[in-house]
Design a protein around this motif. Structure first.
Motif, short mmCIF file in Angstrom:
data_model
loop_
_atom_site.label_atom_id
_atom_site.label_comp_id
_atom_site.label_asym_id
_atom_site.label_seq_id
_atom_site.Cartn_x
_atom_site.Cartn_y
_atom_site.Cartn_z
N ARG A 1 0.84 -1.20 0.00
CA ARG A 1 0.00 0.00 0.00
C ARG A 1 0.87 1.25 0.00
NH1 ARG A 1 -3.46 -0.15 5.01
NH2 ARG A 1 -4.05 1.92 4.30
N ILE A 2 1.90 1.25 0.86
CA ILE A 2 2.78 2.43 0.92
C ILE A 2 3.49 2.62 -0.42
CG2 ILE A 2 4.80 3.42 2.06
CD1 ILE A 2 2.46 3.38 3.91
N ILE B 1 1.09 4.13 -2.85
CA ILE B 1 0.87 5.56 -2.61
C ILE B 1 2.02 6.36 -3.22
CG2 ILE B 1 0.71 7.38 -0.85
CD1 ILE B 1 -0.62 5.26 0.99
N ASN B 2 3.24 5.90 -2.97
CA ASN B 2 4.40 6.61 -3.53
C ASN B 2 4.36 6.60 -5.06
OD1 ASN B 2 5.50 7.29 -1.04
ND2 ASN B 2 6.59 5.34 -0.86
N LEU C 1 1.65 9.04 -6.27
CA LEU C 1 2.10 10.43 -6.12
C LEU C 1 3.11 10.79 -7.19
CD1 LEU C 1 2.64 10.97 -2.30
CD2 LEU C 1 1.07 12.22 -3.79
N ASP D 1 1.33 11.33 -10.55
CA ASP D 1 0.14 12.18 -10.54
C ASP D 1 0.24 13.20 -11.66
OD1 ASP D 1 -2.28 13.31 -9.61
OD2 ASP D 1 -1.16 14.86 -8.54
N THR E 1 -6.99 12.53 -9.70
CA THR E 1 -6.03 12.49 -8.59
C THR E 1 -6.59 11.85 -7.32
OG1 THR E 1 -4.71 14.34 -9.41
CG2 THR E 1 -4.61 13.93 -7.05
N PRO E 2 -7.74 12.32 -6.82
CA PRO E 2 -8.25 11.65 -5.61
C PRO E 2 -8.53 10.17 -5.84
CG PRO E 2 -9.73 13.45 -6.30
CD PRO E 2 -8.52 13.51 -7.17
N LEU F 1 -5.21 8.21 -5.70
CA LEU F 1 -4.69 8.09 -4.33
C LEU F 1 -5.53 7.12 -3.52
CD1 LEU F 1 -3.77 11.80 -3.67
CD2 LEU F 1 -2.19 9.89 -3.97
N TYR F 2 -6.84 7.17 -3.74
CA TYR F 2 -7.73 6.26 -3.01
C TYR F 2 -7.45 4.81 -3.40
CZ TYR F 2 -11.87 4.38 -0.80
OH TYR F 2 -12.71 3.66 0.00
N MET G 1 -4.20 3.85 -1.67
CA MET G 1 -4.25 3.80 -0.23
C MET G 1 -5.12 2.65 0.26
SD MET G 1 -4.85 7.09 2.13
CE MET G 1 -3.32 7.84 1.65
N PHE H 1 -6.42 0.00 -1.65
CA PHE H 1 -6.31 -1.32 -2.29
C PHE H 1 -4.89 -1.67 -2.74
CE2 PHE H 1 -10.67 0.20 -3.11
CZ PHE H 1 -11.37 -0.80 -2.45
N ILE I 1 -15.57 9.25 -4.80
CA ILE I 1 -14.29 8.58 -5.07
C ILE I 1 -14.43 7.08 -4.86
CG2 ILE I 1 -11.87 8.41 -4.42
CD1 ILE I 1 -12.04 11.02 -3.03
N GLU I 2 -15.11 6.70 -3.76
CA GLU I 2 -15.25 5.29 -3.42
C GLU I 2 -15.96 4.53 -4.54
OE1 GLU I 2 -15.68 7.79 -1.41
OE2 GLU I 2 -14.64 7.35 0.47
N ALA J 1 -14.32 1.67 -6.91
CA ALA J 1 -14.88 0.31 -6.92
C ALA J 1 -15.21 -0.11 -8.34
CB ALA J 1 -16.10 0.23 -6.01
N THR K 1 -20.34 0.41 -2.95
CA THR K 1 -18.97 0.09 -3.34
C THR K 1 -18.45 -1.21 -2.71
OG1 THR K 1 -18.13 1.33 -1.45
CG2 THR K 1 -18.41 2.54 -3.51
N ILE L 1 -17.16 -1.37 0.20
CA ILE L 1 -16.04 -1.09 1.11
C ILE L 1 -16.43 -1.34 2.56
CG2 ILE L 1 -14.54 0.74 1.98
CD1 ILE L 1 -14.67 1.75 -1.04
N TYR M 1 -18.45 15.70 1.64
CA TYR M 1 -17.67 15.16 0.54
C TYR M 1 -16.78 16.23 -0.09
CZ TYR M 1 -16.42 12.57 -3.60
OH TYR M 1 -15.71 11.95 -4.60
N MET N 1 -8.16 12.33 3.21
CA MET N 1 -9.12 11.50 2.48
C MET N 1 -10.18 10.93 3.39
SD MET N 1 -7.97 8.66 -0.24
CE MET N 1 -7.32 9.86 -1.37
#
Lengths: 282, 282
Positions: free
Chosen positions: A134-135, A138-139, A142, A145, A169-170, A173-174, A177, A179, A264-265, A269, B23, B25, B131, B177
């Motif tokens: 996950r980390i 994220i990197n 970013l 992006d 972008t969101p 990141l989602y 973060m 999945f 975003i969610e 999905a 979703t 989640i 949101y 987020m």
């Protein structure tokens, strides 16, 4: 289904507690999904890291205080794993909704094994491979992006494309973060529309591309918050960009969806379903 | 509590389904927190957006197939709000764990009102103020990642400081987020250690600063993955940076915590408790 404005909520004059021996996020997510079935507004108190008897007694005291103040039973959503802590909280004057007790016991019977009744094996735990992925994701997201880098696009799980402010972008990141999905994102800009082609750096990865579009009037609204009165935000320009972007995506056979009324969610999905990552085991 | 490596999981040869009309989640978070109480490994299938009878029948078919293939009852974690869809799924040969049915009915009695039994009032829904705040917070945190900008630091809810790779960026993005918290982050770098002072741009906002530190050996490990064999990653350099950073934070009276064995979720929850945002009502 999300177009209508939510109905105004009636104050319930009642307190809701989210009690957990960890971060409380599961208790809160769980509680929200239950409470949003009611058109009531609640006072909300988060009590995370309740991991000793002392803290459990202190939490019980707070819940009882709310009972006295409201004159109504507080509602307690809890995810306490340890039975002794859970027992303390159960003594509070409240309506108790305990995620662990309710479901773990029947599951022990079905699985024919005892639960470990310990925390720390959560999949969000640091130092596990899933957490490291996950980390790393994220990197990656970013670094990739807004088309910042073509480097390592071969490693991306998905590359989101769309006009500026379509939600790329969101969503990237989602996806990273939540999945561990390596999601790059790439804007479609006026230069692309003039050439009427996808950015050339993306062509080798066409099967990984997923497009986001958005209604032109909503886009104009969003862009106007950022740059009021600009050409960038003008409805005619937004219409032009959205049309051109959709034209390219359609012609290139790229899968795409509209982000206009989606969270975003929901977008994430949908993309996940589409890029069909292997079924994960855990 | 997170230092020990997780015990190896025993394959359960059993399938778990997460079924949702949204979703998925919540269903998945809920299911994970229950399943992590068992030292078993499950096959895992996500079935989001089950929002029509047709899709519910199709989901039921998939669950029944898993029952035949495994020879064991699948476990179904569901958050279906509509009773008719829920009823279809209940017919699948499985052990059913239904978050909504289990908790909503008792709550209707306690609250003395009927639930709306509709989706779309979720707090993750697009076009609500909450949101919009989250999206705004994500944009803020991105713009203020890694000390990129001093602009509008007055608007930040929290400013994370710490040495490079102490966990500031993922934590900031997670706070934004998940909680709509405007989290800036600012690296403490060798120049700051030489001056033995906080970066001057941060001084007006000292009460909003939260520090992250990390064990030097863990930091060296993380940095070595990125720049193997560099001075940046060397244990002696990491020791120096961590010591100096802690010295500054201690002297300036900044609240701080170690990220060494903590997940992003745990770090974020600790910071939230500390910056004590007003109790949110919903």
């Amino acid at each position: 289904m999300h177009d209508a404005a939510p109905a105004p909520l009636v104050p319930a004059n009642r307190t809701v507690f989210f009690v957990s021996d960890g971060t409380g996020i599961t208790a809160e997510t769980f509680g929200h999904s239950v409470l949003t079935q009611f058109e009531l507004r609640f006072k909300q108190v988060r009590l995370p890291f309740i991991d000793t008897l002392d803290k459990a007694y202190e939490a019980t005291r707070k819940i009882n205080e709310a009972f006295v103040a409201d004159g109504k039973l507080p509602i307690v959503f809890s995810t306490l794993v340890k039975a002794d802590l859970s027992k303390v909280i159960q003594h509070a004057k409240a309506m108790h909704m305990d995620l662990i007790q309710t479901f773990v016991e029947p599951l022990e019977k079905e699985l024919g094994v005892k639960s470990t009744h310990t925390i720390g094996r959560s999949h969000n735990t640091a130092n596990t491979d899933e957490y490291k992925n996950r980390i790393e994701a994220i990197n990656f997201s970013l670094a990739h992006d807004d088309g910042q880098s073509h480097k390592n696009l071969a490693d991306a799980d998905v590359i989101l494309v769309g006009v500026s402010r379509s939600g790329k972008t969101p969503t990237s990141l989602y996806l990273a973060m939540q999945f561990g999905v390596k999601a790059a994102n790439y804007p479609l800009i006026p230069e692309d529309f003039e050439r009427d082609k996808l950015p050339s750096g993306l062509l080798p990865f066409k099967q990984k591309i997923f497009g986001l579009t958005i209604a032109a009037d909503r886009l104009s609204e969003i862009r106007n918050e950022r740059r009021p009165g600009s050409k960038y935000a003008a409805l005619t320009n937004c219409r032009y960009e959205v049309n051109e972007a959709e034209k390219i995506m359609r012609r290139e056979g790229i899968r795409w969806m509209s982000s206009t009324t989606k969270s975003i969610e929901e977008i994430a999905a949908t993309i996940l379903q589409d890029i069909k990552p292997d079924i994960r085991t855990f």
